[in-house]
Write an enzyme that holds these catalytic residues in place. Sequence first.
Site, PDB file in Angstrom:
ATOM      1  N   CYS A  72     -13.543  -1.448  27.208  1.00 60.97           N
ATOM      2  CA  CYS A  72     -13.050  -0.346  26.847  1.00 60.97           C
ATOM      3  C   CYS A  72     -13.776   0.738  27.371  1.00 60.97           C
ATOM      4  O   CYS A  72     -14.721   0.985  26.954  1.00 60.97           O
ATOM      5  CB  CYS A  72     -12.522  -0.045  24.632  1.00 60.97           C
ATOM      6  SG  CYS A  72     -11.611   2.400  24.828  1.00 60.97           S
ATOM      7  N   CYS A  81     -13.300   2.356  17.362  1.00 61.19           N
ATOM      8  CA  CYS A  81     -14.646   0.950  17.848  1.00 61.19           C
ATOM      9  C   CYS A  81     -15.941   1.077  17.409  1.00 61.19           C
ATOM     10  O   CYS A  81     -16.539   1.395  18.788  1.00 61.19           O
ATOM     11  CB  CYS A  81     -13.820   0.134  18.928  1.00 61.19           C
ATOM     12  SG  CYS A  81     -11.911  -0.268  18.923  1.00 61.19           S
ATOM     13  N   CYS A 160      -5.327   1.859  23.974  1.00 57.38           N
ATOM     14  CA  CYS A 160      -5.992   1.773  23.203  1.00 57.38           C
ATOM     15  C   CYS A 160      -5.665  -0.244  23.020  1.00 57.38           C
ATOM     16  O   CYS A 160      -4.823  -0.219  23.050  1.00 57.38           O
ATOM     17  CB  CYS A 160      -5.504   2.120  21.675  1.00 57.38           C
ATOM     18  SG  CYS A 160      -6.626   1.478  20.560  1.00 57.38           S
ATOM     19  N   TYR A 312      -1.657   1.200  -7.909  1.00 56.39           N
ATOM     20  CA  TYR A 312      -1.089   1.287  -7.012  1.00 56.39           C
ATOM     21  C   TYR A 312      -0.577   0.332  -5.733  1.00 56.39           C
ATOM     22  O   TYR A 312      -1.042   0.218  -4.664  1.00 56.39           O
ATOM     23  CB  TYR A 312      -3.340   1.909  -6.072  1.00 56.39           C
ATOM     24  CG  TYR A 312      -3.935   2.668  -6.793  1.00 56.39           C
ATOM     25  CD1 TYR A 312      -3.616   4.776  -6.460  1.00 56.39           C
ATOM     26  CD2 TYR A 312      -4.271   2.492  -7.757  1.00 56.39           C
ATOM     27  CE1 TYR A 312      -4.709   4.865  -6.994  1.00 56.39           C
ATOM     28  CE2 TYR A 312      -5.803   2.698  -8.734  1.00 56.39           C
ATOM     29  CZ  TYR A 312      -4.956   4.110  -8.433  1.00 56.39           C
ATOM     30  OH  TYR A 312      -5.827   4.822  -8.789  1.00 56.39           O
ATOM     31  N   GLU A 333       3.147   3.679  -8.367  1.00 60.24           N
ATOM     32  CA  GLU A 333       2.908   3.770  -7.185  1.00 60.24           C
ATOM     33  C   GLU A 333       2.758   5.499  -7.271  1.00 60.24           C
ATOM     34  O   GLU A 333       3.850   6.174  -8.543  1.00 60.24           O
ATOM     35  CB  GLU A 333       3.569   3.315  -6.192  1.00 60.24           C
ATOM     36  CG  GLU A 333       3.201   3.961  -5.064  1.00 60.24           C
ATOM     37  CD  GLU A 333       1.724   3.796  -4.307  1.00 60.24           C
ATOM     38  OE1 GLU A 333       1.468   5.586  -4.733  1.00 60.24           O
ATOM     39  OE2 GLU A 333       1.354   3.204  -4.122  1.00 60.24           O
ATOM     40  N   ASP A 381      -5.957  -1.547  -5.846  1.00 58.04           N
ATOM     41  CA  ASP A 381      -6.375  -1.134  -4.280  1.00 58.04           C
ATOM     42  C   ASP A 381      -6.000  -0.148  -4.561  1.00 58.04           C
ATOM     43  O   ASP A 381      -5.485   0.312  -3.631  1.00 58.04           O
ATOM     44  CB  ASP A 381      -4.661  -1.879  -3.390  1.00 58.04           C
ATOM     45  CG  ASP A 381      -5.174  -2.282  -2.428  1.00 58.04           C
ATOM     46  OD1 ASP A 381      -6.623  -1.716  -2.253  1.00 58.04           O
ATOM     47  OD2 ASP A 381      -4.581  -2.752  -1.287  1.00 58.04           O
ATOM     48  N   CYS A 408     -11.403  -0.790  -0.279  1.00 52.77           N
ATOM     49  CA  CYS A 408     -11.794  -1.064   0.981  1.00 52.77           C
ATOM     50  C   CYS A 408     -12.727   0.332   1.023  1.00 52.77           C
ATOM     51  O   CYS A 408     -13.198   0.369   2.058  1.00 52.77           O
ATOM     52  CB  CYS A 408     -10.211   0.177   1.819  1.00 52.77           C
ATOM     53  SG  CYS A 408     -10.224   1.883   0.896  1.00 52.77           S
TER      54      CYS A 408
END
Length: 451
Positions: A72, A81, A160, A312, A333, A381, A408
């Site tokens: 890229c 990235c 991208c 969530y 949620e 989550d 995450c």
Amino acid sequence: MKKNDIIRLCITSLTADGDGVGRSADGMVVFVPNAAVGDTLDVRVIKVKQHIAYGRVESVVVPSPDRIVPDCPVARACGGCVYRHISYDAECRSKQQKVLDAVTRIGGLQPSLVKAILPCERRDGYRNKAMIPVALESDGVPVIGFYARHSHRVVPCADCALSPPVFNRIAADFLAFMRRYPELVYTAERRCGIRHLYLRYAEMTDEVMVCVVACAEHFLHEDELYDSLTEKYGNIKSIVVNVNPDDTNVILGAYCRTVYGGDTITDVLCGLHFELSPLSFYQVNRAQCERLYALVSRYAALSGDDVLLDLYCGTGTIGLSMAHNCREVIGVEIVSDAVDNARRNAERNGIMNARFLCADAAAAAEQLRDEGISPDVVVVDPPRKGLAPDLIDTIVGMSPQRVVYVSCDPATLARDLKLFSERDYSVKELTPVDMFPRTAHVETVVSMSRQ
């Protein structure tokens, strides 16, 4: 050592954000983006603090065996990235180590609980969602692209590699429109105009949603933009204006106006059909998400008579994907649009044993506890900040047999696992999942049980 010095540096490790780490001749720790473990580099010092310094690669003296040529042209400048200059095997090793370091150092877990990372089969073109900022260059010419790391400077990027081809084609047409009317670009001084192009793609149905994020629900020449896109792209099923007039770093506002097609698009995940609105959460890597959900299902170990609480829950994807294995699914949620989507998703898929609450996770959990509902399994989550201690207390107070945590952020996950362990829930197994190849992010799925 001072700013602008050129130093020779051997890279010995990578940080959680993907920066290389080395020590200068005088023992100072130096962080360098776009470095690989095993590199010998000439590095220009760009910032010096009391105990650490930051630099950028001037030249690669001896390349690491992990180093590859980035495919890229803006890989070094773009903030997305961080791993495009190393092999995918090296990237997975780095992400595995990131999770291992967090849960052992912060969470106090045994390394043997961390299983091998689940790699991603497709490393490019996997994103079904893109937030593309619009800006003016110094000469007043509009550009679109992605923010440089730790800044609000837009790095122009017309193609991208992480996006599906249709995103790049639509983005190019959108940029041509903006260059015809540069006065429409939002600036901090004017505080009006178009701020972002937001795209969603339903891979299994080939449906596209185009969302223009602007300060007002109408802007000049808007019909020209909408007509040109719908005439060229037959798979555009929805065009929406998201209104965000606030001076804020938050991209999306609360109000959306549909100007073409439907309010949602539909994708297929785990054999189920899901409606996606602009504001609803949906994993950006559909194929890898199916593998992650299979892992969640295995860790949940549901029997046909279990009650599953999905906190969530977003548009209900996790809970609905496991509804056939339990007596009842209760999803929670706080985003009302997502809850509406979840309810319609259950109805669309003929799932009768699921209900969804629009509430803060902690308040909903307390409500269910007051109703006397005792879930057998809880799936969480949460966003990057993890779980609040009072929510962990509420979950523990409901005494589920098993808790499955999808994270995450390894650091906040490790913090929360330590709190669960202090409340008689033990970690049985933990698996990193590479949901976002070439970026620094990594998901983790954890199986816990009540002691």
